[in-house]
Design a protein around this motif. Sequence first.
Motif, PDB file in Angstrom:
ATOM      1  N   UNK A   6     -13.346   3.579 -11.799  1.00 10.93           N
ATOM      2  CA  UNK A   6     -12.936   2.179 -11.945  1.00 10.93           C
ATOM      3  C   UNK A   6     -12.628   1.874 -13.411  1.00 10.93           C
ATOM      4  N   UNK A   7     -13.438   2.423 -14.314  1.00 14.63           N
ATOM      5  CA  UNK A   7     -13.241   2.156 -15.740  1.00 14.63           C
ATOM      6  C   UNK A   7     -12.038   2.907 -16.282  1.00 14.63           C
ATOM      7  N   UNK A   8     -11.958   4.205 -15.994  1.00 15.84           N
ATOM      8  CA  UNK A   8     -10.940   5.044 -16.616  1.00 15.84           C
ATOM      9  C   UNK A   8      -9.589   4.933 -15.929  1.00 15.84           C
ATOM     10  N   UNK A   9      -9.587   4.590 -14.623  1.00 16.90           N
ATOM     11  CA  UNK A   9      -8.337   4.533 -13.871  1.00 16.90           C
ATOM     12  C   UNK A   9      -7.295   3.662 -14.563  1.00 16.90           C
ATOM     13  N   UNK A  10      -7.667   2.413 -14.808  1.00 16.30           N
ATOM     14  CA  UNK A  10      -6.714   1.474 -15.418  1.00 16.30           C
ATOM     15  C   UNK A  10      -6.268   1.921 -16.799  1.00 16.30           C
ATOM     16  N   UNK A  11      -7.196   2.486 -17.577  1.00 11.48           N
ATOM     17  CA  UNK A  11      -6.852   2.955 -18.927  1.00 11.48           C
ATOM     18  C   UNK A  11      -5.866   4.119 -18.853  1.00 11.48           C
ATOM     19  N   UNK A  12      -6.202   5.123 -18.045  1.00  8.84           N
ATOM     20  CA  UNK A  12      -5.345   6.308 -17.948  1.00  8.84           C
ATOM     21  C   UNK A  12      -3.964   5.943 -17.408  1.00  8.84           C
ATOM     22  N   UNK A  13      -3.924   5.040 -16.417  1.00 11.84           N
ATOM     23  CA  UNK A  13      -2.627   4.632 -15.864  1.00 11.84           C
ATOM     24  C   UNK A  13      -1.778   3.932 -16.924  1.00 11.84           C
ATOM     25  N   UNK A  57      -6.039  -5.675  -1.444  1.00 13.95           N
ATOM     26  CA  UNK A  57      -5.895  -4.397  -2.160  1.00 13.95           C
ATOM     27  C   UNK A  57      -6.343  -3.210  -1.316  1.00 13.95           C
ATOM     28  N   UNK A  58      -5.722  -2.083  -1.579  1.00 11.20           N
ATOM     29  CA  UNK A  58      -6.135  -0.832  -0.943  1.00 11.20           C
ATOM     30  C   UNK A  58      -5.051   0.212  -1.056  1.00 11.20           C
ATOM     31  N   UNK A  59      -5.443   1.463  -0.852  1.00 11.40           N
ATOM     32  CA  UNK A  59      -4.481   2.552  -0.715  1.00 11.40           C
ATOM     33  C   UNK A  59      -4.371   2.870   0.766  1.00 11.40           C
ATOM     34  N   UNK A  60      -3.272   3.491   1.199  1.00 11.78           N
ATOM     35  CA  UNK A  60      -3.257   4.047   2.552  1.00 11.78           C
ATOM     36  C   UNK A  60      -3.707   5.494   2.482  1.00 11.78           C
ATOM     37  N   UNK A  61      -4.341   5.966   3.529  1.00 10.26           N
ATOM     38  CA  UNK A  61      -4.708   7.384   3.646  1.00 10.26           C
ATOM     39  C   UNK A  61      -5.291   7.918   2.351  1.00 10.26           C
ATOM     40  N   UNK A  62      -6.349   7.253   1.866  1.00  8.29           N
ATOM     41  CA  UNK A  62      -6.910   7.667   0.582  1.00  8.29           C
ATOM     42  C   UNK A  62      -7.579   9.033   0.683  1.00  8.29           C
ATOM     43  N   UNK A  63      -8.087   9.399   1.874  1.00 10.94           N
ATOM     44  CA  UNK A  63      -8.681  10.723   2.039  1.00 10.94           C
ATOM     45  C   UNK A  63     -10.142  10.660   2.433  1.00 10.94           C
ATOM     46  N   UNK A  66       0.796  -1.223   0.000  1.00 12.43           N
ATOM     47  CA  UNK A  66       0.000   0.000   0.000  1.00 12.43           C
ATOM     48  C   UNK A  66       0.831   1.276   0.000  1.00 12.43           C
ATOM     49  N   UNK A  67       0.268   2.250  -0.694  1.00 11.89           N
ATOM     50  CA  UNK A  67       0.854   3.582  -0.763  1.00 11.89           C
ATOM     51  C   UNK A  67      -0.338   4.518  -0.926  1.00 11.89           C
ATOM     52  N   UNK A  68      -0.193   5.795  -0.617  1.00 13.71           N
ATOM     53  CA  UNK A  68      -1.305   6.709  -0.875  1.00 13.71           C
ATOM     54  C   UNK A  68      -1.328   7.121  -2.352  1.00 13.71           C
ATOM     55  N   UNK A  69      -0.268   6.776  -3.083  1.00 13.62           N
ATOM     56  CA  UNK A  69      -0.165   7.106  -4.505  1.00 13.62           C
ATOM     57  C   UNK A  69      -0.759   5.969  -5.341  1.00 13.62           C
ATOM     58  N   UNK A  70      -1.707   6.321  -6.195  1.00 17.42           N
ATOM     59  CA  UNK A  70      -2.394   5.323  -7.018  1.00 17.42           C
ATOM     60  C   UNK A  70      -1.412   4.587  -7.919  1.00 17.42           C
ATOM     61  N   UNK A  71      -0.538   5.325  -8.595  1.00 13.51           N
ATOM     62  CA  UNK A  71       0.382   4.699  -9.547  1.00 13.51           C
ATOM     63  C   UNK A  71       1.314   3.700  -8.872  1.00 13.51           C
ATOM     64  N   UNK A  72       1.849   4.099  -7.718  1.00 15.30           N
ATOM     65  CA  UNK A  72       2.772   3.205  -7.000  1.00 15.30           C
ATOM     66  C   UNK A  72       2.044   1.934  -6.572  1.00 15.30           C
ATOM     67  N   UNK A  73       0.847   2.106  -6.018  1.00 14.48           N
ATOM     68  CA  UNK A  73       0.102   0.949  -5.516  1.00 14.48           C
ATOM     69  C   UNK A  73      -0.219  -0.027  -6.643  1.00 14.48           C
ATOM     70  N   UNK A  74      -0.662   0.505  -7.785  1.00 17.98           N
ATOM     71  CA  UNK A  74      -1.014  -0.365  -8.917  1.00 17.98           C
ATOM     72  C   UNK A  74       0.229  -1.078  -9.443  1.00 17.98           C
ATOM     73  N   UNK A  75       1.336  -0.350  -9.570  1.00 14.41           N
ATOM     74  CA  UNK A  75       2.572  -0.978 -10.052  1.00 14.41           C
ATOM     75  C   UNK A  75       3.027  -2.090  -9.105  1.00 14.41           C
ATOM     76  N   UNK A 131     -12.804   7.895  -5.089  1.00 21.98           N
ATOM     77  CA  UNK A 131     -12.369   8.031  -6.489  1.00 21.98           C
ATOM     78  C   UNK A 131     -10.951   7.495  -6.648  1.00 21.98           C
ATOM     79  N   UNK A 132     -10.056   7.879  -5.723  1.00 17.75           N
ATOM     80  CA  UNK A 132      -8.677   7.382  -5.801  1.00 17.75           C
ATOM     81  C   UNK A 132      -8.654   5.858  -5.728  1.00 17.75           C
ATOM     82  N   UNK A 133      -9.435   5.318  -4.805  1.00 15.54           N
ATOM     83  CA  UNK A 133      -9.429   3.864  -4.622  1.00 15.54           C
ATOM     84  C   UNK A 133     -10.014   3.154  -5.828  1.00 15.54           C
ATOM     85  N   UNK A 134     -11.099   3.712  -6.381  1.00 14.93           N
ATOM     86  CA  UNK A 134     -11.714   3.090  -7.566  1.00 14.93           C
ATOM     87  C   UNK A 134     -10.753   3.139  -8.743  1.00 14.93           C
TER      88      UNK A 134
END
Lengths: 361, 361
Positions: free
Chosen positions: B222-229, A205-211, A181-190, A218-221
Motif C-alpha cells: 500500500x505504501x510503496x505501490x503509489x510511490x513506485x507507480x 475500487x478494485x482489480x479484476x482477477x487479481x489472483x 477495473x483491469x487486472x493490470x495495476x497501472x491501468x486501473x490506477x490511471x 499485494x497487487x490490490x494493495x
Amino acid sequence: MRRKTRNFMLGNVGIGSNYPVSIQSMCNTATSDAVATLAQLRQLANAGCQISRVSVDKDEDITALYRITAESPLPLVADIQFNAEMALKAVDAGCAAIRLNPGIVRDENMLKSIARKVISANIPIRVGANAGSLPRQEIERKIQNGIPREDAIAEELCHAAYRQCQTLEQYGVHNIKVALKCSDVRVTVKACRRFAGMTGYPLHLGLTEAGTPQRGTVKSAAALGGLLLDGIGDTMRISLTASPVEEVFAAIKILEACGIRDALPEIVSCPSCGRTEIDLFGLTCDIENIIQEFKASGKRTGLKKIAVMGCPVNGPGEARDADLGISGTKNGELIIFRNGTVIRKATRDEALQFFISELEK
Amino acid sequence: MRRKTRNFMLGNVGIGSNYPVSIQSMCNTATSDAVATLAQLRQLANAGCQISRVSVDKDEDITALYRITAESPLPLVADIQFNAEMALKAVDAGCAAIRLNPGIVRDENMLKSIARKVISANIPIRVGANAGSLPRQEIERKIQNGIPREDAIAEELCHAAYRQCQTLEQYGVHNIKVALKCSDVRVTVKACRRFAGMTGYPLHLGLTEAGTPQRGTVKSAAALGGLLLDGIGDTMRISLTASPVEEVFAAIKILEACGIRDALPEIVSCPSCGRTEIDLFGLTCDIENIIQEFKASGKRTGLKKIAVMGCPVNGPGEARDADLGISGTKNGELIIFRNGTVIRKATRDEALQFFISELEK
C-alpha cells in the motif's frame, strides 16, 4: 483529504465521501441456490462485508432472489451481463442496486427501462467498466496513434463508463457509482485517477482477477494504496481466487494499512534472534488472526497494544507499554505479562485462549 | 516515468534512475557469526536479493566482516547505530556502503572522518532516517502549532535526512541514497514524496517494523505501490517479522504488481464454482510458489501464460491461449493441457513435477 463525491444509500450502507469506505464482495454460489447463497452471505457479513454482489443471469436466479433478499444480512447488488432484462426483474426481487457493464449493456431502450425501474425503486446503479469487455478496435487505434497501451485502455475504461453515466443521467438516474477495473495495476490506477478528476461520482475500487490471496492482495494493495491515500475511492472489492471471505479480510487489511480503518489493537512483535526458542512468527500470525476475527465480528476491545516477543530477556521490559504481552521462555514455554509484569505461564493453547478472553473484556 | 536521480554503484549493483529498482534485505544473524551470516547471505542471493545490510556494533562484528565480505555473494551495507567508529572499521573490512541514522550519528567530526573514509574507498553512504529516532520535542512543537501529526513526522524525517546529506556533501560525499522510514504508511509516503521533490538523491523505500508477512506485505504494498507507480524509489527493503528471505519474496511481488519487474509467466486461475472437485486454491498457490522460486534463482522460462482451472468442462477450452494448463477432473484427478489440447493425466505430485520440467525447458 477525501475526494468530494455525490452521496446516496445502497440499502443500509452510505456510498460517497460523507461515509466511510465500504467493503464489498461477491458470492461465488449459484444465485439459483438460495440456501447456499444465504449461507455465504451470512459468512460474509460475519467477516465484515457490508455489500455483496450476486450474479443474475436467468429466471431461476430471480426466483431464488426473492427469498435471498428477504433473508440476506447484506444489501445485494444484482450483477447483470448479457441478459439485461434480468435487471428489471432483480429490482422487483428486492435487490438494493444494479450493476451494469457498459461494454455489454448498451441498448438505449433497455437502459431507459432500467433507468425508470431504479428511479421508481429509488436504488442506485453501479456502472462497472471492465477492460476485458471494451471495444478492441478503439484501443488498437489509439495504440497505433502512439498512445501507450496502458493509457489507451485507461482512457477507454473512462470513456465507456462516462458515456453510460451520461445516458443514465439523461433518463434521470443520478445515484451512480463507477468502477473501472483491469487486472493490470497501472491501468486501473490511471483510469481511477483520470475518472476521479473528470466527475463527482463515487468510485468503487478494485482489480479484476487479481489472483490468489498472496499475490492478489499485494497487487490490490499496490493499486488501491496510492488511490486511498489520495482520498480516492468510496467502496471496494478485492477480487481473489479464494473464498469471498478472504476478499473481505484483504480489504480490511488494506484499509487498516492506509490508516482509514482503526487498526487497534496494534501488534508489536520482535524480529527474533538466536535467543528465540519458540515459533514466534507462527504465534504472531495466530494472534493476528484472532484479532482479525474478533474485529470482523464488529466487536471492540479496550486493548491498544499487544506485544509478541521471542524471549524473556527483554520481552516484558521492552514491551512495557503493551497492555498485554506474550513471550517465549528458554524451555519453549510462554509467559504472559501485563504492562511489563509477568502474570502467568501458559501453553500455547492456553495463551491463545487467555488472549481471546482478554479481548472480550 | 522514473524520477531522475544521481546514479552510482553499490558493489556490483547500480543505484539510481539509470538502473532497475533493486531489492535489499538485512541479515538477522549475529554479524560476529560469520558462518551463519554467510549461510543467510547465500539464501538471500538465491531468493533474488541484490544487496544486504548487516548490523555492525562491535569489534567481534568487524573481525567476522573481513571473512564475510570476502565470501559474500552480495554487496554489504554496514548498519551503524550508536558506535559510529564502526563505520570506519567496516569500510576497511570491505563493506560496499555505510548506513548512517541521522537521528543518532550527529557528531560533526565523526561525520568528517566517515566522509574521508568512504571517499577514499569510493563507496556510497545511505542516510537512513527513522521516525523512531527523531527529536521528539521538534515534532511536538509542530503539532502544537497546528501541523497534523503525520505531516510533522514526515517533515522531521526529511529535515533530519536533508541536514545530514548537506553535511556529507560539504565533506565531499556525493554518492548518497536516502531512506525515510516509519511504521505508518501515510507518514512514510508523505516523507518520500516530499523528499523526492526536494532533491535528486536516489530513494531507498520501505516501512520500519511492517509486521508479519501477511500484514506487513499489505502495508508495504500500500505504501510503496503509489510511490513506485509515480516513478519514485530506486531500491527497497520490505521489513517483516519473518525470515529475510520472505522480505525478498515480498519485494519481488510488489515490483511485479507495479509492472516494474517482468511478472511472466502470467498465472490465470478460475474463481472456482460448484463443479470444482479439487483443491484449486492450494494447487494455484503451489504453482505460484514453484514459479517464484524458479524466477528467484535468476532462471527464465519461455512460458508466457499458465492456466489453473477447476474443472474440465471449460478448462482447456477457456484457457486455450495458455502455453500450459492444468485442470481438475470429475473424480479429483488432474489433466494437463498445452494450448487447449489435453496431453496427459497426472496426480498432483506428477503435475507439479511436470510443471517444473516444462519451466526449465
